[in-house]
Design a protein around this motif. Structure first.
Motif, PDB file in Angstrom:
ATOM      1  N   UNK A 100       0.832  -1.204   0.000  1.00 34.62           N
ATOM      2  CA  UNK A 100       0.000   0.000   0.000  1.00 34.62           C
ATOM      3  C   UNK A 100       0.865   1.253   0.000  1.00 34.62           C
ATOM      4  N   UNK A 101       1.906   1.254   0.833  1.00 32.51           N
ATOM      5  CA  UNK A 101       2.814   2.397   0.895  1.00 32.51           C
ATOM      6  C   UNK A 101       3.592   2.523  -0.408  1.00 32.51           C
ATOM      7  N   UNK A 102       4.015   1.391  -0.954  1.00 31.81           N
ATOM      8  CA  UNK A 102       4.773   1.399  -2.201  1.00 31.81           C
ATOM      9  C   UNK A 102       3.931   1.927  -3.356  1.00 31.81           C
ATOM     10  N   UNK A 103       2.666   1.520  -3.428  1.00 28.68           N
ATOM     11  CA  UNK A 103       1.805   1.875  -4.554  1.00 28.68           C
ATOM     12  C   UNK A 103       1.193   3.262  -4.414  1.00 28.68           C
ATOM     13  N   UNK A 104       0.804   3.639  -3.184  1.00 30.69           N
ATOM     14  CA  UNK A 104       0.024   4.865  -2.988  1.00 30.69           C
ATOM     15  C   UNK A 104       0.816   5.998  -2.347  1.00 30.69           C
ATOM     16  N   UNK A 105       2.038   5.730  -1.915  1.00 35.52           N
ATOM     17  CA  UNK A 105       2.794   6.751  -1.218  1.00 35.52           C
ATOM     18  C   UNK A 105       2.585   6.644   0.285  1.00 35.52           C
ATOM     19  N   UNK A 106       3.488   7.262   1.042  1.00 33.31           N
ATOM     20  CA  UNK A 106       3.411   7.173   2.496  1.00 33.31           C
ATOM     21  C   UNK A 106       2.098   7.732   3.009  1.00 33.31           C
ATOM     22  N   UNK A 107       1.692   8.908   2.519  1.00 29.91           N
ATOM     23  CA  UNK A 107       0.506   9.564   3.070  1.00 29.91           C
ATOM     24  C   UNK A 107      -0.769   8.769   2.798  1.00 29.91           C
ATOM     25  N   UNK A 108      -1.061   8.498   1.538  1.00 25.63           N
ATOM     26  CA  UNK A 108      -2.317   7.848   1.175  1.00 25.63           C
ATOM     27  C   UNK A 108      -2.349   6.387   1.606  1.00 25.63           C
ATOM     28  N   UNK A 109      -1.272   5.648   1.343  1.00 29.03           N
ATOM     29  CA  UNK A 109      -1.252   4.233   1.710  1.00 29.03           C
ATOM     30  C   UNK A 109      -1.395   4.019   3.201  1.00 29.03           C
ATOM     31  N   UNK A 110      -0.649   4.810   3.989  1.00 25.44           N
ATOM     32  CA  UNK A 110      -0.741   4.685   5.443  1.00 25.44           C
ATOM     33  C   UNK A 110      -2.107   5.099   5.948  1.00 25.44           C
ATOM     34  N   UNK A 111      -2.684   6.158   5.364  1.00 28.38           N
ATOM     35  CA  UNK A 111      -3.974   6.663   5.835  1.00 28.38           C
ATOM     36  C   UNK A 111      -5.083   5.635   5.688  1.00 28.38           C
ATOM     37  N   UNK A 112      -5.188   5.013   4.527  1.00 24.13           N
ATOM     38  CA  UNK A 112      -6.269   4.052   4.299  1.00 24.13           C
ATOM     39  C   UNK A 112      -6.084   2.818   5.174  1.00 24.13           C
ATOM     40  N   UNK A 113      -4.867   2.306   5.227  1.00 26.30           N
ATOM     41  CA  UNK A 113      -4.605   1.140   6.085  1.00 26.30           C
ATOM     42  C   UNK A 113      -4.933   1.446   7.539  1.00 26.30           C
ATOM     43  N   UNK A 114      -4.515   2.618   8.008  1.00 23.71           N
ATOM     44  CA  UNK A 114      -4.705   2.956   9.408  1.00 23.71           C
ATOM     45  C   UNK A 114      -6.167   3.171   9.760  1.00 23.71           C
ATOM     46  N   UNK A 115      -6.961   3.650   8.812  1.00 23.11           N
ATOM     47  CA  UNK A 115      -8.392   3.812   9.083  1.00 23.11           C
ATOM     48  C   UNK A 115      -9.017   2.471   9.433  1.00 23.11           C
ATOM     49  N   UNK A 116      -8.627   1.433   8.709  1.00 25.13           N
ATOM     50  CA  UNK A 116      -9.141   0.084   8.991  1.00 25.13           C
ATOM     51  C   UNK A 116      -8.552  -0.443  10.292  1.00 25.13           C
ATOM     52  N   UNK A 117      -7.268  -0.238  10.484  1.00 32.39           N
ATOM     53  CA  UNK A 117      -6.591  -0.763  11.669  1.00 32.39           C
ATOM     54  C   UNK A 117      -7.139  -0.140  12.948  1.00 32.39           C
ATOM     55  N   UNK A 118      -7.337   1.172  12.942  1.00 27.63           N
ATOM     56  CA  UNK A 118      -7.794   1.826  14.164  1.00 27.63           C
ATOM     57  C   UNK A 118      -9.226   1.423  14.500  1.00 27.63           C
ATOM     58  N   UNK A 119     -10.050   1.220  13.476  1.00 29.78           N
ATOM     59  CA  UNK A 119     -11.438   0.826  13.730  1.00 29.78           C
ATOM     60  C   UNK A 119     -11.501  -0.576  14.345  1.00 29.78           C
ATOM     61  N   UNK A 120     -10.821  -1.529  13.723  1.00 36.60           N
ATOM     62  CA  UNK A 120     -10.843  -2.902  14.244  1.00 36.60           C
ATOM     63  C   UNK A 120     -10.068  -3.016  15.551  1.00 36.60           C
ATOM     64  N   UNK A 121      -8.907  -2.385  15.604  1.00 41.40           N
ATOM     65  CA  UNK A 121      -8.046  -2.518  16.769  1.00 41.40           C
ATOM     66  C   UNK A 121      -8.570  -1.831  18.008  1.00 41.40           C
ATOM     67  N   UNK A 122      -9.412  -0.807  17.849  1.00 39.20           N
ATOM     68  CA  UNK A 122     -10.014  -0.148  19.005  1.00 39.20           C
ATOM     69  C   UNK A 122     -11.288  -0.853  19.432  1.00 39.20           C
ATOM     70  N   UNK A 123     -12.060  -1.305  18.464  1.00 40.67           N
ATOM     71  CA  UNK A 123     -13.341  -1.951  18.790  1.00 40.67           C
ATOM     72  C   UNK A 123     -13.139  -3.265  19.540  1.00 40.67           C
ATOM     73  N   UNK A 124     -12.133  -4.051  19.132  1.00 38.55           N
ATOM     74  CA  UNK A 124     -11.936  -5.368  19.754  1.00 38.55           C
ATOM     75  C   UNK A 124     -11.663  -5.281  21.258  1.00 38.55           C
TER      76      UNK A 124
END
Length: 407
Positions: A100-124
Motif C-alpha cells: 500500500x505504501x509502495x503503490x500509494x505513497x506514504x501519506x495515502x497508503x498509510x492513511x487508508x490502512x490505518x483507518x481500517x486498523x484503528x477501527x478494528x483494533x479499538x473496537x476489539x
C-alpha cells in the motif's frame, strides 16, 4: 503517573511506526535510501530476515531465556495458539501494508490502512474490556477513534486530489505534444510527394487537416483515452484492495495482544517488570510475522529476477543499504515494544486507549515525512489544505483519547 508515561510511550510508538519504513521510499534523501541499487523486494527480504533475530535477541537479553521458558510453560495453550495464529495473519497484513505504501505513497497508503486498523483494533479491546471502562472513557475513546478515522479520510482525500492533479497535468502535457506531432505529420502528408514516391496507401483526404492547421481527432484517439482511463481505474482498485488487505490483517497484532493478554499476567508472576511484561507476546509475534513477509519477498525477488542485485552493488553501497535495513529491523520492534509498554502502563483496559493514540501518531508522523520527502510539491492548494486539516484532526484524536484515559 503511569497513565501519563503510557501516553508518552504510545506517542513514541507512533513516531517510530511512521518512520521505520522511510528507507524503502525512492524520495528519501540519499543517506536514508536503501534502494540505490536494490529494489523494494531486496530491502524487504533482508529487513524481514534480520527482524526476528534482532527482536529475539533483545527480548532474551531483557527477560532471560530461563524466565521465558517458565512463562511459556505456565501459559494456557489456547493463548499461545491465539498469539501464533494471529501473528501469521499479521505477517501477511504487513505485506499488504508495504505494498500500500509502495503503490500509494506514504501519506495515502498509510492513511487508508490505518483507518481500517484503528477501527478494528479499538473496537476489539473495547468489547473485551467493556466492564473495565467508565462511561467517559468509552465515549472519549469512541470520539477519539472516530476523529482518527476522519483524519485518515482527509489524508486519503488529499492524496487523491494530489494524484488527480498530477495525472491531469501529465495528460494535458501529453495531449499538447500529441497535437504538435499531429500537425507536423499532417503538414508532411499534405506536401507534394516526390515523383515516383509511394504514399503507403494514405490519401490526403484521410489525414483530415482543418483550415486552421489542426489535426481532426479520430475515434482511435478517443478509444486510447478510454482505455487509459479504464487502466487507471483498475490500478486504483488494486491499490485500494492492497490497502484494505493490509489494514484488516495488520489488525491481527492487536488480536494477538488481546487474546494472548493472559501471558502478561504470567510474565508478571514470573518476576518480569511491568514495562517488559508484554515482551514474551512480541517474541512470538515477530517469529510468526516473518513467514508472510519472507514468502512474499522471495516470490517478488524471483519473479522480478532481483536476487542478483544483492551481489551487483559495490561494498560501500551494500554496507549502507544493509545498515539501513538493520535500522528498520530495530525501529519496527521499538514501535511494537513501546506500544506494549503503553498498553500495560495505561491500566487493565490500556489496549483500548494506547491503540488509537499509536495509530493516530503513526499517520501524523507519516504525513510529516510525506511533506519532508516533497510528495506534495506542486500539489493543488485543495490537496495541501486537506492534508493540513488531516494533521490537525489527528492531533485532536491523540489529545481526546489521551485525556479520556485518565478518567
Amino acid at each position: 503517573m503511569s497513565a501519563a508515561a503510557g501516553v508518552v510511550a504510545a506517542i513514541a510508538s507512533g513516531l517510530a511506526n511512521g518512520s521505520w519504513n522511510v528507507p524503502t521510499k525512492s524520495q528519501a534523501p540519499r543517506c536514508l535510501h536503501a534502494g540505490e541499487v536494490w529494489k523494494w523486494e531486496n530491502i524487504w527480504f533482508l529487513f524481514n530476515a534480520m527482524l526476528p533475530f534482532i527482536n529475539t535477541a533483545f527480548v532474551v537479553a531483557v527477560v532471560g531465556a530461563e524466565t521465558l521458558g517458565t512463562i511459556y510453560g505456565n501459559a494456557e495453550s489456547s493463548e499461545l495458539w491465539a498469539i501464533c495464529a494471529s501473528s501469521l495473519l499479521w505477517g501477511f497484513g504487513g505485506v499488504g501494508f508495504g505494498q500500500a505504501v509502495k503503490r500509494c505513497g506514504i501519506a495515502l497508503g498509510t492513511s487508508i490502512c490505518m483507518a481500517v486498523i484503528i477501527a478494528l483494533g479499538t473496537a476489539l479491546p473495547a468489547i473485551v474490556e467493556a466492564e473495565n471502562l467508565t462511561t467517559a472513557q468509552a465515549v472519549g475513546t469512541s470520539v477519539g477513534a472516530s476523529l482518527g478515522i476522519v483524519g485518515f479520510a482527509l489524508g486519503a482525500k488529499a492524496g487523491l486530489i494530489r494524484d488527480a492533479g498530477a495525472a491531469a497535468e501529465a495528460e494535458a502535457e501529453a495531449e499538447a505534444k500529441a497535437k504538435i506531432l499531429s500537425v507536423e505529420d499532417a503538414a508532411a502528408a499534405a506536401a507534394p510527394a516526390p515523383a515516383g514516391a509511394a504514399n503507403d496507401g494514405i490519401s490526403i483526404s484521410e489525414v483530415g487537416v482543418h483550415a486552421g492547421g489542426e489535426m481532426q481527432v479520430t475515434s482511435g484517439a478517443a478509444t486510447t483515452t478510454a482505455d487509459a482511463a479504464a487502466t487507471r481505474r483498475r490500478i486504483f482498485a488494486a491499490d485500494i484492495a492492497w490497502c484494505l488487505l493490509g489494514g484488516v490483517l495488520s489488525s491481527m497484532l492487536q488480536f494477538a495482544f488481546v487474546f494472548g493478554g493472559g501471558l502478561v499476567d504470567v510474565a508478571r508472576d514470573a518476576g518480569v517488570s511491568k514495562v517488559a511484561a508484554a515482551m514474551p507476546i512480541w517474541l512470538l509475534c515477530f517469529l510468526g510475522n516473518a513467514f508472510g513477509h519472507l514468502a512474499y519477498s522471495c516470490a517478488e525477488l524471483t519473479s522480478n529476477d532481483a536476487w542478483g542485485l544483492f551481489a551487483s552493488a559495490d561494498r560501500k553501497t551494500t554496507a549502507k543499504s544493509s545498515a539501513l535495513c538493520v535500522a528498520m529491523a530495530v525501529g519496527m520492534p521499538f514501535h511494537i515494544h513501546t506500544y506494549g509498554i503503553a498498553a500495560v502502563l495505561m491500566g487493565d483496559a490500556g489496549a483500548v486507549f494506547a491503540w488509537p493514540v499509536v495509530m493516530s501518531s503513526t499517520v501524523f508522523t507519516a504525513q510529516l515525512w510525506s511533506v519532508f520527502l516533497r510528495e506534495w510539491d506542486g500539489a493543488p492548494r485543495e490537496a495541501i489544505r486537506c492534508n493540513a486539516a488531516s494533521l490537525v484532526v489527528l492531533v485532536s484524536s491523540v489529545l481526546v483519547v489521551s485525556v479520556c484515559s485518565f478518567y
